[in-house]
Motif scaffolding. Sequence first.
Motif, mmCIF file in Angstrom:
data_model
loop_
_atom_site.group_PDB
_atom_site.id
_atom_site.type_symbol
_atom_site.label_atom_id
_atom_site.label_comp_id
_atom_site.label_asym_id
_atom_site.label_seq_id
_atom_site.Cartn_x
_atom_site.Cartn_y
_atom_site.Cartn_z
ATOM 1 N N TRP A 147 -4.979 6.909 0.426
ATOM 2 C CA TRP A 147 -4.289 5.675 0.072
ATOM 3 C C TRP A 147 -4.627 5.227 -1.343
ATOM 4 N N ASP A 148 -3.760 4.430 -1.906
ATOM 5 C CA ASP A 148 -3.857 4.083 -3.324
ATOM 6 C C ASP A 148 -5.146 3.356 -3.692
ATOM 7 N N ASN A 149 -5.743 2.627 -2.761
ATOM 8 C CA ASN A 149 -6.988 1.923 -3.089
ATOM 9 C C ASN A 149 -8.201 2.542 -2.413
ATOM 10 N N PRO B 245 -1.480 1.631 -8.443
ATOM 11 C CA PRO B 245 -2.307 1.675 -7.227
ATOM 12 C C PRO B 245 -3.140 0.409 -7.079
ATOM 13 N N ALA B 246 -3.434 0.045 -5.827
ATOM 14 C CA ALA B 246 -4.258 -1.135 -5.519
ATOM 15 C C ALA B 246 -3.761 -2.353 -6.288
ATOM 16 N N ALA C 167 -3.008 -5.674 -7.769
ATOM 17 C CA ALA C 167 -3.843 -6.873 -7.692
ATOM 18 C C ALA C 167 -3.029 -8.145 -7.570
ATOM 19 N N LYS D 275 -10.915 -10.518 -12.594
ATOM 20 C CA LYS D 275 -10.506 -9.120 -12.393
ATOM 21 C C LYS D 275 -10.719 -8.347 -13.696
ATOM 22 N N THR E 289 -3.515 -3.985 -12.094
ATOM 23 C CA THR E 289 -4.453 -3.382 -11.152
ATOM 24 C C THR E 289 -5.796 -3.121 -11.815
ATOM 25 N N GLU E 290 -6.839 -3.125 -11.009
ATOM 26 C CA GLU E 290 -8.179 -2.741 -11.473
ATOM 27 C C GLU E 290 -8.410 -1.248 -11.317
ATOM 28 N N SER E 291 -7.464 -0.553 -10.683
ATOM 29 C CA SER E 291 -7.611 0.881 -10.433
ATOM 30 C C SER E 291 -7.249 1.705 -11.664
ATOM 31 N N ARG F 261 0.855 -1.191 0.000
ATOM 32 C CA ARG F 261 0.000 0.000 0.000
ATOM 33 C C ARG F 261 0.887 1.235 0.000
ATOM 34 N N ASP G 87 -0.280 -5.175 6.208
ATOM 35 C CA ASP G 87 0.067 -4.534 4.937
ATOM 36 C C ASP G 87 1.495 -3.991 4.968
#
Length: 596
Positions: free
Chosen positions: A18-20, A58-59, A61, A116, A198-200, A4, A28
Amino acid sequence: MPVRYAVTSGSWSTGSIWDNGAVPLDGDDVYANGFNITIDQNINVLKFSNRLSPARVPALATPSMTSNTAPSGVAFASSAGVNSPAWQAFDQLTSTFWQSLTLNTGIIGYQFPTGKIIKQYAFLSWTSNVFNPTAWTFQGSNDGISYTTIETVTGFTPTISTWYIRNVSSNTTSYTYYRMNITVTGGSSPVIAELQMTESTGSVYGTIASGSFISTNNIQITASTPISTAFPGKSGIVSATTGPAFIITGSHTVYMSGSIQGGDASSGNGVRITNGGTLYVTGSISSGNAGGGSTDNYGLLIVTGSAFIRGNLRTNGDAGNTAGACVFINNGTASIVGDLYSATNHAPLAIGAGSAQVNFSGSAFILGTSTGNMQVQLRAANSGVLNYTGPVIGNNSSGIGLGVGTMTVNITGSVSTRGAASGLISTVASTINVNGSITSGPAVPGLQSTSTSGLVRVTGPLLSINNYPAVYSPRIQLISTSTPTYEFQTDTFPRDVIFYDAAYTSSLPAQTDVRSASLYGGSNEFSGSMIIPSSSDVRYGVPVDTITGSAANITPQDIFDYAVSSLTGSNTIGERLQNISTTQTTAATIAAFKGK
């Protein structure tokens, strides 16, 4: 171990920083990412640091893989070398890699446990462009057989050792399988150092090695990643190349369970205490990996405040004697229960200007083949107190060095050297009290104090080796409650002569009152001469020294019975007793004669 990182400055408890978009969870791995984070709640994390985050998107996966199937999901490839398996593209380490066994082409991918919708992916190029991809497709699948192309890249010009973040936000389909299908490289078999997804759609990436975590309230911190005394790796709190990772400011208290490591360059402190803060640490503290003239990369810097440490101090790197100290204190109190481990040219504990009291209990060790080691160094003028419990050992640098100030040093333990420098060296008007033995080295005194205003007070015993004095000082006193001895070598070397305090020998028993061959005295210089009989020579049940007699009791009946049992044999005492005439036997003989 989710990674994170912060995307803006703010309070730890605010999810949007935070990134997510959520507050870090227990376990974490947390990074400042160039921002300042105020810790406003108790936290329990694996580690928090202002070093460069291993996650670029970010976030993140994909987890930090340790094999093709652990800790979750499956890393796969079209082919892989023995030392470059598929999972190393997902281990969050930039020093490892995956490599195909096929010239110019190869597939590297990851199967998620659940579907995802990947919006961004990032990869790290290798250190030579002949291995880096110049054309590929990024694809998704739900069965691992039929793939849908999400992005096609051709004519790409890579730069070595560079992260590339690819935006595929147009993807709206959930897939469990994602892969890079590399079709062209710079001329050799493909290599990917890292591949992340990532999904972000966030646009703040983990690319900054700076920032700080700041405490302004009483808090409890648990950072569970351990630190090795042999060689520190990741720590509970890790500083970046510059600036402190964690700042305690104001008159409040922080309780921390976990280890601390300093940074790699100037002011790269793991923890900095200012304005009267107090830190309780259960865990080891390590300096940073200094090099190239770096300074002040302390594990813990106490500007003004207090620290209570239960754990070992271990230095790293190769900078100046105090540049990479584990703990540096200017004003306040530091209480340490643990051991000191010094590497090349570092003092684990350094004391700066101001008025500091340091209480240390433990032992000092020198790591590896290093010879230039100082365990404690006074760096600037300080009128404080150092209470040191444990052995002080010099090598090619002194165990304790006092070069400025008028500090009082109280040592409970031995002082000695095994190298070219004394165990303790003072060139200033410090008062040094040693309650323990002092032994010179083969070429230097055990303790040196060269100031005519300084004072050395000792209890002894003192031992001179190779004609070098145990203590060299213009002013020296014997502590009045002691009964010291001083052992010298004479001109008929190697014969030794021991000088005793008058009270020393008068308090010892005479040699005739001590069991034979038992050594006693401060240096086992006396040997007892009293002979103690064996237990079989002492009457049964009678205590003598530490034994009890085991010889049997003998009665008159015992003597008679023995005599009776010895009637056989000519001229034995039994036979003689049998032939002795008594009044009764004589009367019986006369009566028998008259009856005839």
